[in-house]
Design a protein around this motif. Structure first.
Motif, PDB file in Angstrom:
ATOM      1  N   HIS A   1      -4.300  -6.162  -3.391  1.00  0.00           N
ATOM      2  CA  HIS A   1      -3.590  -5.647  -2.218  1.00  0.00           C
ATOM      3  C   HIS A   1      -3.056  -4.243  -2.480  1.00  0.00           C
ATOM      4  O   HIS A   1      -3.089  -3.384  -1.597  1.00  0.00           O
TER       5      HIS A   1
ATOM      6  N   GLU B   1      -4.366  -1.972  -4.289  1.00  0.00           N
ATOM      7  CA  GLU B   1      -5.488  -1.029  -4.231  1.00  0.00           C
ATOM      8  C   GLU B   1      -6.023  -0.845  -2.816  1.00  0.00           C
ATOM      9  O   GLU B   1      -6.756   0.107  -2.565  1.00  0.00           O
ATOM     10  N   SER B   2      -5.666  -1.727  -1.889  1.00  0.00           N
ATOM     11  CA  SER B   2      -6.214  -1.652  -0.540  1.00  0.00           C
ATOM     12  C   SER B   2      -5.628  -0.470   0.222  1.00  0.00           C
ATOM     13  O   SER B   2      -4.532   0.001  -0.064  1.00  0.00           O
ATOM     14  N   ARG B   3      -6.387  -0.016   1.204  1.00  0.00           N
ATOM     15  CA  ARG B   3      -5.933   1.115   2.023  1.00  0.00           C
ATOM     16  C   ARG B   3      -4.902   0.706   3.069  1.00  0.00           C
ATOM     17  O   ARG B   3      -4.231   1.543   3.635  1.00  0.00           O
ATOM     18  N   GLY B   4      -4.786  -0.585   3.334  1.00  0.00           N
ATOM     19  CA  GLY B   4      -3.874  -1.049   4.365  1.00  0.00           C
ATOM     20  C   GLY B   4      -2.435  -1.192   3.918  1.00  0.00           C
ATOM     21  O   GLY B   4      -1.571  -1.527   4.712  1.00  0.00           O
ATOM     22  N   ARG B   5      -2.161  -0.909   2.660  1.00  0.00           N
ATOM     23  CA  ARG B   5      -0.808  -1.067   2.111  1.00  0.00           C
ATOM     24  C   ARG B   5       0.130  -0.058   2.753  1.00  0.00           C
ATOM     25  O   ARG B   5      -0.180   1.105   2.903  1.00  0.00           O
ATOM     26  N   LYS B   6       1.324  -0.530   3.155  1.00  0.00           N
ATOM     27  CA  LYS B   6       2.299   0.341   3.810  1.00  0.00           C
ATOM     28  C   LYS B   6       3.555   0.567   2.985  1.00  0.00           C
ATOM     29  O   LYS B   6       4.489   1.200   3.436  1.00  0.00           O
TER      30      LYS B   6
END
Length: 70
Positions: free
Chosen positions: A53, A55-60
């Motif tokens: 998670h 590494e994911s681009r969706g992390r806020k």
């Protein structure tokens, strides 16, 4: 220092850790004046999922691994 494109140049690095800075931040957090952005918490058993998670681009915000099950 200016770049050829006219933008500013950023120099990154680590800031030195100072006890008085940490105490200041702890005081802000205790008073509710500073809340770090936490995107998601994972129990230790799901550390691999937490890393994925992160590494994911969706992390806020930050990803936290807790020692207690959620």
């Amino acid at each position: 220092m200016a770049r050829k494109t006219g933008g500013r140049k950023a120099i990154g690095g680590y800031a030195p850790e100072r006890a008085e800075d940490l105490a200041f931040l702890a005081g802000l957090a205790a008073n509710g004046e500073f809340t770090p952005p936490i995107d998601r918490r994972f129990p230790l058993e799901q550390a691999a999922a937490a890393h994925a998670h992160f590494e994911s681009r969706g992390r806020k915000g930050n990803v936290v691994i807790t020692l207690e099950p959620t």
